[in-house]
Design a protein around this motif. Structure first.
Motif, PDB file in Angstrom:
ATOM      1  N   VAL A   1       0.810  -1.314  -0.023  1.00 46.83           N
ATOM      2  CA  VAL A   1       0.274   0.134   0.186  1.00 46.83           C
ATOM      3  C   VAL A   1       0.825   1.274   0.088  1.00 46.83           C
ATOM      4  N   ARG A   2       1.839   1.370   0.930  1.00 46.42           N
ATOM      5  CA  ARG A   2       2.720   2.396   0.829  1.00 46.42           C
ATOM      6  C   ARG A   2       3.591   2.580  -0.434  1.00 46.42           C
ATOM      7  N   ALA A   3       3.830   1.403  -1.093  1.00 45.27           N
ATOM      8  CA  ALA A   3       4.596   1.800  -2.461  1.00 45.27           C
ATOM      9  C   ALA A   3       3.623   2.297  -3.454  1.00 45.27           C
ATOM     10  N   PHE A   4       2.288   1.599  -3.421  1.00 48.27           N
ATOM     11  CA  PHE A   4       1.337   1.955  -4.263  1.00 48.27           C
ATOM     12  C   PHE A   4       0.841   3.459  -4.258  1.00 48.27           C
ATOM     13  N   ASN A   5       0.759   4.121  -3.174  1.00 44.76           N
ATOM     14  CA  ASN A   5       0.555   5.296  -2.645  1.00 44.76           C
ATOM     15  C   ASN A   5       1.630   6.326  -3.451  1.00 44.76           C
ATOM     16  N   LYS A   6       2.814   5.833  -3.890  1.00 50.11           N
ATOM     17  CA  LYS A   6       3.931   6.572  -4.342  1.00 50.11           C
ATOM     18  C   LYS A   6       4.099   6.603  -5.928  1.00 50.11           C
ATOM     19  N   LEU A   7       3.235   5.615  -6.466  1.00 52.57           N
ATOM     20  CA  LEU A   7       3.256   5.628  -7.895  1.00 52.57           C
ATOM     21  C   LEU A   7       3.041   6.486  -8.919  1.00 52.57           C
TER      22      LEU A   7
ATOM     23  N   VAL B   1      10.500   8.843  -3.130  1.00 55.11           N
ATOM     24  CA  VAL B   1      10.137   8.843  -4.468  1.00 55.11           C
ATOM     25  C   VAL B   1      11.533   9.275  -5.401  1.00 55.11           C
ATOM     26  N   LYS B   2      12.108  10.290  -4.735  1.00 59.55           N
ATOM     27  CA  LYS B   2      13.400  10.982  -5.216  1.00 59.55           C
ATOM     28  C   LYS B   2      14.320   9.678  -5.187  1.00 59.55           C
ATOM     29  N   ASP B   3      14.277   8.856  -4.194  1.00 59.61           N
ATOM     30  CA  ASP B   3      15.311   7.899  -3.840  1.00 59.61           C
ATOM     31  C   ASP B   3      15.060   6.866  -5.049  1.00 59.61           C
ATOM     32  N   TRP B   4      13.771   6.489  -5.233  1.00 59.23           N
ATOM     33  CA  TRP B   4      13.135   5.696  -6.286  1.00 59.23           C
ATOM     34  C   TRP B   4      14.017   5.944  -7.648  1.00 59.23           C
TER      35      TRP B   4
END
Length: 187
Positions: free
Chosen positions: A34-40, A178-181
Motif C-alpha cells: 500500500v505504501r509503495a502503491f501510494n507513491k506510484l 520517490v526521489k530515492d526511487w
C-alpha cells in the motif's frame, strides 16, 4: 468496456509510455505494498510519462487471507468503464480501508466470519464501483493466472518487489522516497 458480444477485456494496469519500465509487484492488503502503491502517481509525475512506464503486477500472498478475492476485484474493475483508472480507484480503496479487508495477525478478527460476497459488497460500498457482475466473469481467471505465472517466472517471492527494465532491483524499498526511487531507477 466490454460488450455482451465480445469477451471481457481486463485493461492492463500500465501508466506512462517511457522507455524505462518500472514494474511494482504488489499485494493490495500488504501495508508495504500500500505504501509503495501510494507513491506510484508521484513517481510517474516526477519522472515524466515520456521517460517512465509504470506497471502494476500482482503478487498474491497466502497469509493475506482475502488476497485472491481482492486481486480479482481489482482486475474485474479494470473490465468496467474507466478501465485501469477504475481498477486504481478500487485498489486505492483497499489501501485506505486495509483493516476492513485483512485479518488480525493474519488469523483472527471480524473477517473470520466474512464471505467473499461480503468482501465484494464491502469494497463496492467503499469504492462506489459495482464489482459483483464483473467479478463473476470466468475469463478473469486467465488474467489472474498470467499475473501469478509472470511473478513466478521472474523469481518474485514477496511483495512489494520492484523490477526495472526486466530486472529485479532489490535496493528499491517501499520506505524509500520517490526521489530515492528515481535515483535507483536511473542509476
Amino acid at each position: 468496456m466490454s460488450h455482451p458480444s465480445s469477451p471481457p477485456h481486463a485493461d492492463p494496469l500500465c501508466w506512462g509510455h517511457g522507455p524505462v519500465v518500472f514494474e511494482a509487484f504488489l499485494e493490495p492488503t500488504c501495508p508495504f505494498s500500500v505504501r509503495a502503491f501510494n507513491k506510484l502517481d508521484e513517481l510517474l509525475q516526477t519522472a515524466g510519462e515520456d521517460h517512465l512506464t509504470v506497471k502494476i503486477r500482482f503478487q498474491s500472498q497466502p497469509w493475506h487471507m482475502f488476497s485472491g478475492v481482492i486481486i480479482r476485484c481489482i482486475l474485474a474493475a479494470s473490465t468496467l468503464e474507466g478501465g485501469k483508472e477504475t481498477a486504481k480507484t478500487v485498489m486505492a480503496t483497499v489501501g485506505a480501508h486495509r483493516e476492513e479487508f485483512e485479518f488480525i495477525n493474519h488469523c483472527s478478527g471480524p473477517n473470520m466470519d466474512a464471505t467473499p460476497a461480503d468482501i465484494i459488497a464491502r469494497l463496492e460500498r467503499y469504492s462506489g464501483v459495482r464489482l459483483a457482475s464483473a467479478f463473476a466473469i470466468p475469463e478473469l481467471q486467465t488474467v489472474i493466472k498470467w499475473h501469478c505465472k509472470y511473478a513466478r517466472q521472474n523469481g518474485i517471492h514477496v511483495s512489494p518487489t520492484f523490477m526495472v527494465d526486466g530486472l529485479i532491483n532489490p535496493s528499491i524499498s517501499s520506505g524509500d522516497s520517490v526521489k530515492d526511487w528515481i535515483g535507483k531507477i536511473s542509476g
